[in-house]
Design an enzyme around this catalytic site. Structure first.
Site, PDB file in Angstrom:
ATOM      1  N   HIS A   1       0.773  -1.369   0.132  1.00 14.68           N
ATOM      2  CA  HIS A   1       0.114   0.073   0.005  1.00 14.68           C
ATOM      3  C   HIS A   1       0.944   1.407   0.004  1.00 14.68           C
ATOM      4  O   HIS A   1       2.144   1.145   0.125  1.00 14.68           O
ATOM      5  CB  HIS A   1      -0.871  -0.126   1.170  1.00 14.68           C
ATOM      6  CG  HIS A   1      -0.571   0.090   2.459  1.00 14.68           C
ATOM      7  ND1 HIS A   1       0.482  -0.943   3.205  1.00 14.68           N
ATOM      8  CD2 HIS A   1      -0.564   1.030   3.621  1.00 14.68           C
ATOM      9  CE1 HIS A   1       0.605  -0.658   4.360  1.00 14.68           C
ATOM     10  NE2 HIS A   1      -0.038   0.399   4.710  1.00 14.68           N
TER      11      HIS A   1
ATOM     12  N   HIS B   1       1.506   3.923   1.952  1.00 13.44           N
ATOM     13  CA  HIS B   1       1.929   4.575   3.324  1.00 13.44           C
ATOM     14  C   HIS B   1       3.490   4.610   3.184  1.00 13.44           C
ATOM     15  O   HIS B   1       3.853   3.633   2.585  1.00 13.44           O
ATOM     16  CB  HIS B   1       1.361   3.886   4.522  1.00 13.44           C
ATOM     17  CG  HIS B   1      -0.027   4.110   4.828  1.00 13.44           C
ATOM     18  ND1 HIS B   1      -0.555   3.461   5.845  1.00 13.44           N
ATOM     19  CD2 HIS B   1      -0.695   5.140   4.507  1.00 13.44           C
ATOM     20  CE1 HIS B   1      -2.045   3.943   5.938  1.00 13.44           C
ATOM     21  NE2 HIS B   1      -2.087   4.914   4.997  1.00 13.44           N
TER      22      HIS B   1
ATOM     23  N   ASP C   1       5.687   4.283   5.409  1.00 13.61           N
ATOM     24  CA  ASP C   1       6.559   3.239   5.946  1.00 13.61           C
ATOM     25  C   ASP C   1       6.501   1.906   5.127  1.00 13.61           C
ATOM     26  O   ASP C   1       6.831   1.023   5.580  1.00 13.61           O
ATOM     27  CB  ASP C   1       6.077   3.070   7.499  1.00 13.61           C
ATOM     28  CG  ASP C   1       4.667   2.707   7.588  1.00 13.61           C
ATOM     29  OD1 ASP C   1       3.834   3.254   6.814  1.00 13.61           O
ATOM     30  OD2 ASP C   1       4.468   1.481   8.333  1.00 13.61           O
ATOM     31  N   HIS C   2       5.929   1.923   4.028  1.00 16.52           N
ATOM     32  CA  HIS C   2       5.695   0.947   3.022  1.00 16.52           C
ATOM     33  C   HIS C   2       6.179   1.108   1.502  1.00 16.52           C
ATOM     34  O   HIS C   2       6.923   0.332   0.928  1.00 16.52           O
ATOM     35  CB  HIS C   2       4.166   0.348   3.050  1.00 16.52           C
ATOM     36  CG  HIS C   2       3.763  -0.201   4.425  1.00 16.52           C
ATOM     37  ND1 HIS C   2       3.862  -1.351   4.726  1.00 16.52           N
ATOM     38  CD2 HIS C   2       3.410   0.465   5.535  1.00 16.52           C
ATOM     39  CE1 HIS C   2       3.305  -1.545   6.183  1.00 16.52           C
ATOM     40  NE2 HIS C   2       3.053  -0.295   6.523  1.00 16.52           N
TER      41      HIS C   2
ATOM     42  N   ASP D   1      -0.181  -4.152   6.149  1.00 14.00           N
ATOM     43  CA  ASP D   1      -0.991  -3.633   7.308  1.00 14.00           C
ATOM     44  C   ASP D   1      -2.336  -4.246   7.425  1.00 14.00           C
ATOM     45  O   ASP D   1      -3.275  -3.384   8.117  1.00 14.00           O
ATOM     46  CB  ASP D   1      -0.740  -2.200   7.375  1.00 14.00           C
ATOM     47  CG  ASP D   1       0.395  -1.358   7.799  1.00 14.00           C
ATOM     48  OD1 ASP D   1       1.217  -2.443   8.052  1.00 14.00           O
ATOM     49  OD2 ASP D   1       0.429  -0.546   7.848  1.00 14.00           O
TER      50      ASP D   1
ATOM     51  N   HIS E   1       4.454  -5.058  10.832  1.00 15.32           N
ATOM     52  CA  HIS E   1       4.677  -4.423  12.138  1.00 15.32           C
ATOM     53  C   HIS E   1       4.831  -5.596  13.284  1.00 15.32           C
ATOM     54  O   HIS E   1       3.864  -6.359  13.465  1.00 15.32           O
ATOM     55  CB  HIS E   1       3.520  -3.188  12.708  1.00 15.32           C
ATOM     56  CG  HIS E   1       3.630  -2.222  11.646  1.00 15.32           C
ATOM     57  ND1 HIS E   1       4.602  -0.944  11.665  1.00 15.32           N
ATOM     58  CD2 HIS E   1       2.955  -1.923  10.575  1.00 15.32           C
ATOM     59  CE1 HIS E   1       4.177  -0.084  10.733  1.00 15.32           C
ATOM     60  NE2 HIS E   1       3.391  -0.744   9.950  1.00 15.32           N
TER      61      HIS E   1
HETATM   62 FE    FE Z   1       2.447   0.360   8.285  1.00 16.31          FE
HETATM   63 ZN    ZN Z   2      -0.194   1.431   6.649  1.00 12.67          ZN
END
Ligand code: FE
Ligand code: ZN
Length: 254
Positions: free
Chosen positions: A56, A58, A60-61, A133, A171
């Site tokens: 996705h 985001h 952090d991805h 996530d 995570h």
């Molecule tokens: Fe994340």
């Molecule tokens: Zn995310």
């Protein structure tokens, strides 16, 4: 056919995953939480990066896509929404597509809810799923963009995978997820799992990967229909029960 998965912690609580197709030696990274860390791990393994697989958009991805692509020449494969971080994927994929890494084939599973275009990658030959996530050990992603109904459908798609499927979540949220789970569910299997999780985290051990079977037995989000009565929602539709568990977690102070 087989794969080797190299997992490492990065940022504050993300996991990075490098996957090698053993037959050809080609490698993919699942998401790009931390470009420097990923490039360092690749160098120490001596693996050649062929693909970046995004779950996705985001940061952090997908935030490390540009740096890793520049350094390795890897092809970025992901959902259209990844363009929101500034660069569209080289190859757009959606649920029902498949992606090849050497002789390994990943099925793309639509898993929207956390973000609208979220996808997961499932290697059916090796029973390995990279779920970003969407599903966590004893948890699930927050509904930033999608509806409870969409997320429930996504979780059911993952729950339908074989019980021994290894689930690589993005995570390490498991201890706090376990505290919440114990507050809404008193299943004996959950109690013993939570104790094992708290002990593992005390020792600094990872709780990822998990498995589909373990999550079906103990994850309160997947067990929402069974918890509905306890939550005063007897007769609720499954996705309504799920919405109630998700709302309870969003306001849980534990
Ligand atoms: Fe994340
Ligand atoms: Zn995310």
């Amino acid at each position: 056919m087989s794969i080797t998965v190299h997992q490492f912690p990065c940022l504050s609580d993300n996991y990075g995953f490098l996957v090698r197709d053993d037959a050809t030696g080609l490698a993919a990274c699942i998401d790009t939480p931390d470009a420097d860390a990923i490039l360092r791990e690749l160098a120490s393994l001596g693996w050649k990066l062929d693909l970046i697989l995004n779950t996705h958009w985001h940061p952090d991805h997908a935030g490390g896509n540009a740096q890793i692509k520049a350094a390795t020449g890897a092809t970025v494969v992901g959902p259209k929404e990844v363009e929101r971080i500034g660069q569209a994927p080289d190859r757009e994929v959606a649920g029902g597509d498949s992606v090849s890494l050497g002789q390994t084939r990943f099925e793309v599973l639509e898993s929207g809810g956390h973000t609208l275009g979220h996808i997961a990658f499932f290697d059916a030959a090796d029973h390995a799923a990279f779920v970003g996530d969407t599903l966590f050990a004893l948890g699930c992603g927050r509904l930033f963009e999608g509806t409870p109904e969409q997320m429930w459908d996504s979780l059911q798609r993952l729950a339908a995978l074989p019980d021994d499927t290894k689930v690589y979540c993005a995570h390490e949220y498991t201890a706090s997820n376990a505290r919440f789970a114990l507050s809404v569910d008193d299943a004996p299997a959950l109690k013993s799992r939570a104790e094992a999780i708290f002990a593992a985290r005390e020792r600094g051990e990872w709780t990822v990967p998990t498995t589909i079977g373990l999550e079906k037995a103990t994850n309160p989000f997947l067990r929402a229909p069974q918890l509905a009565e306890r939550m005063g929602l007897a007769g609720a539709k499954d996705h309504e029960a799920f919405a109630a568990v998700r709302a309870a977690k969003d306001s849980f102070k534990g």
